[in-house]
Motif scaffolding. Structure first.
Motif, PDB file in Angstrom:
ATOM      1  N   GLU A  23      14.733  38.255  33.425  1.00  0.00           N
ATOM      2  CA  GLU A  23      14.625  39.127  34.799  1.00  0.00           C
ATOM      3  C   GLU A  23      14.198  40.598  34.369  1.00  0.00           C
ATOM      4  O   GLU A  23      14.696  41.446  34.587  1.00  0.00           O
ATOM      5  CB  GLU A  23      16.361  39.188  35.080  1.00  0.00           C
ATOM      6  N   THR A  50      12.384  42.262  36.115  1.00  0.00           N
ATOM      7  CA  THR A  50      12.198  43.257  37.183  1.00  0.00           C
ATOM      8  C   THR A  50      13.405  43.085  38.089  1.00  0.00           C
ATOM      9  O   THR A  50      13.436  43.591  39.148  1.00  0.00           O
ATOM     10  CB  THR A  50      11.225  42.729  37.980  1.00  0.00           C
ATOM     11  N   GLY A  51      14.589  42.498  37.438  1.00  0.00           N
ATOM     12  CA  GLY A  51      15.707  42.413  38.292  1.00  0.00           C
ATOM     13  C   GLY A  51      16.365  43.831  38.643  1.00  0.00           C
ATOM     14  O   GLY A  51      17.031  43.741  39.644  1.00  0.00           O
ATOM     15  N   PRO A  92      11.446  45.657  45.341  1.00  0.00           N
ATOM     16  CA  PRO A  92      10.344  45.318  45.403  1.00  0.00           C
ATOM     17  C   PRO A  92       8.863  45.566  45.067  1.00  0.00           C
ATOM     18  O   PRO A  92       8.177  44.852  44.514  1.00  0.00           O
ATOM     19  CB  PRO A  92      10.367  44.816  46.958  1.00  0.00           C
ATOM     20  N   SER A  95       8.810  46.289  41.338  1.00  0.00           N
ATOM     21  CA  SER A  95       8.685  44.935  40.772  1.00  0.00           C
ATOM     22  C   SER A  95       7.202  44.183  40.608  1.00  0.00           C
ATOM     23  O   SER A  95       6.957  43.832  39.621  1.00  0.00           O
ATOM     24  CB  SER A  95       9.637  43.914  41.481  1.00  0.00           C
ATOM     25  N   SER A  96       6.691  44.214  41.554  1.00  0.00           N
ATOM     26  CA  SER A  96       5.219  43.802  41.782  1.00  0.00           C
ATOM     27  C   SER A  96       4.277  44.438  40.687  1.00  0.00           C
ATOM     28  O   SER A  96       3.546  43.804  40.238  1.00  0.00           O
ATOM     29  CB  SER A  96       4.760  43.715  43.226  1.00  0.00           C
ATOM     30  N   THR A 142      13.338  34.440  36.073  1.00  0.00           N
ATOM     31  CA  THR A 142      13.426  35.271  37.091  1.00  0.00           C
ATOM     32  C   THR A 142      14.144  34.513  38.511  1.00  0.00           C
ATOM     33  O   THR A 142      14.101  33.408  38.584  1.00  0.00           O
ATOM     34  CB  THR A 142      12.154  35.852  37.571  1.00  0.00           C
ATOM     35  N   HIS A 143      15.009  35.196  39.232  1.00  0.00           N
ATOM     36  CA  HIS A 143      15.446  34.978  40.490  1.00  0.00           C
ATOM     37  C   HIS A 143      14.609  35.115  41.737  1.00  0.00           C
ATOM     38  O   HIS A 143      14.815  34.722  42.882  1.00  0.00           O
ATOM     39  CB  HIS A 143      16.968  35.596  40.792  1.00  0.00           C
ATOM     40  N   ASN A 144      13.433  36.091  41.359  1.00  0.00           N
ATOM     41  CA  ASN A 144      12.657  36.490  42.416  1.00  0.00           C
ATOM     42  C   ASN A 144      11.623  35.467  42.714  1.00  0.00           C
ATOM     43  O   ASN A 144      10.667  35.315  41.876  1.00  0.00           O
ATOM     44  CB  ASN A 144      12.162  38.014  42.032  1.00  0.00           C
ATOM     45  N   HIS A 145      11.502  34.870  43.742  1.00  0.00           N
ATOM     46  CA  HIS A 145      10.587  33.829  43.889  1.00  0.00           C
ATOM     47  C   HIS A 145       9.209  34.443  44.128  1.00  0.00           C
ATOM     48  O   HIS A 145       8.136  33.957  43.915  1.00  0.00           O
ATOM     49  CB  HIS A 145      11.075  32.940  45.295  1.00  0.00           C
ATOM     50  N   ASP A 146       9.135  35.538  44.802  1.00  0.00           N
ATOM     51  CA  ASP A 146       7.768  36.489  45.064  1.00  0.00           C
ATOM     52  C   ASP A 146       7.191  36.627  43.517  1.00  0.00           C
ATOM     53  O   ASP A 146       6.001  36.594  43.607  1.00  0.00           O
ATOM     54  CB  ASP A 146       8.106  37.764  45.929  1.00  0.00           C
TER      55      ASP A 146
END
Length: 230
Positions: free
Chosen positions: A173, A175-176, A180, A183-184, A205-209
């Motif tokens: 994680e 960028t948890g 947004p 994170s990118s 990661t939980h972030n799908h993007d």
């Protein structure tokens, strides 16, 4: 054509934990190969075993059975000390929380793993400054973690993970805790760093993007690694 090497190979990994009078089976015959220059995202619900898989992959815990090979080094029969040396030489870790040492500045934090590995101060400092510059933090080297933004702290953590030029980067994680946009930016820097250093990356990661930016996306199903469908 660039010759790509297997940086991480997991074969038939099983990991079970005691739970009360019974047991909790987390990994059941998990297999994985990651090549140099490749980034694999791992997406799964909390409790599915993402962190366990990372810990086994990075030799932080032993599998009950199965085989782990890191950068062509078979690790199954190694002592704890030998596992530590492999981890120090070949693996870089990035966590959700940066875990920077608060009493040291950014450059000193990146120097630390190099000094532990026996590198000279002058060489470690030059390497630290080079990596921070690569992370867009050329002018922040003398700042302590508390003087940096969350995104800057995580970029220092990435630089620290790359300090000893590991062949395998493991990120849990990473960028948890970031917004947004940040994170990118942070993931782009991480991905570029992995590819430019001929390393491989396994990123939970939980972030799908964020996951969609990886080369492959996997999930855990019944203790095995399978392709993830968005």
């Amino acid at each position: 054509m660039v010759d790509r090497h297997v940086k991480l190979k997991l074969e038939s990994i099983n990991r079970t934990y005691a739970q009360g009078a019974g047991e909790l089976r987390i990994l059941q015959g998990a297999d994985l190969e990651i090549l140099s220059g490749e980034i694999v995202a791992l997406v799964a619900p909390s409790g599915a075993g993402k962190s366990t898989l990372l810990h086994v992959s990075g030799l932080l815990e032993r599998a009950d059975s199965g085989s782990v090979t890191i950068c062509d080094v078979p690790t199954d029969d190694l002592s704890d000390r030998e596992r530590t040396l492999v981890r120090r030489q070949h693996v870089g870790y990035i966590y959700q929380f940066h875990h920077l040492l608060p009493e040291f500045n950014a450059t000193e934090n990146v120097m630390m793993p190099q000094l532990i590995a026996g590198q000279a101060d002058r060489v470690a400092k030059a390497r630290g400054e080079e990596l921070l510059s690569m992370m867009g933090l050329k002018d922040r080297g003398t700042h302590r973690p508390a003087q940096l933004s969350g995104g800057e702290q995580q970029r220092v953590a990435i630089a620290r993970a790359l300090a000893n030029s590991p062949g395998l980067i493991l990120a849990d994680e990473p960028t948890g805790n970031l917004d947004p946009e940040t994170s990118s930016v942070v993931f782009d820097l991480l991905a570029d760093s992995i590819r430019n250093h001929d390393a491989a990356g396994l990123i939970a990661t939980h972030n799908h993007d964020i996951a969609k930016m990886a080369d492959r996306v996997l999930t855990l199903k019944d203790g095995k690694l399978v392709p993830f469908t968005f």
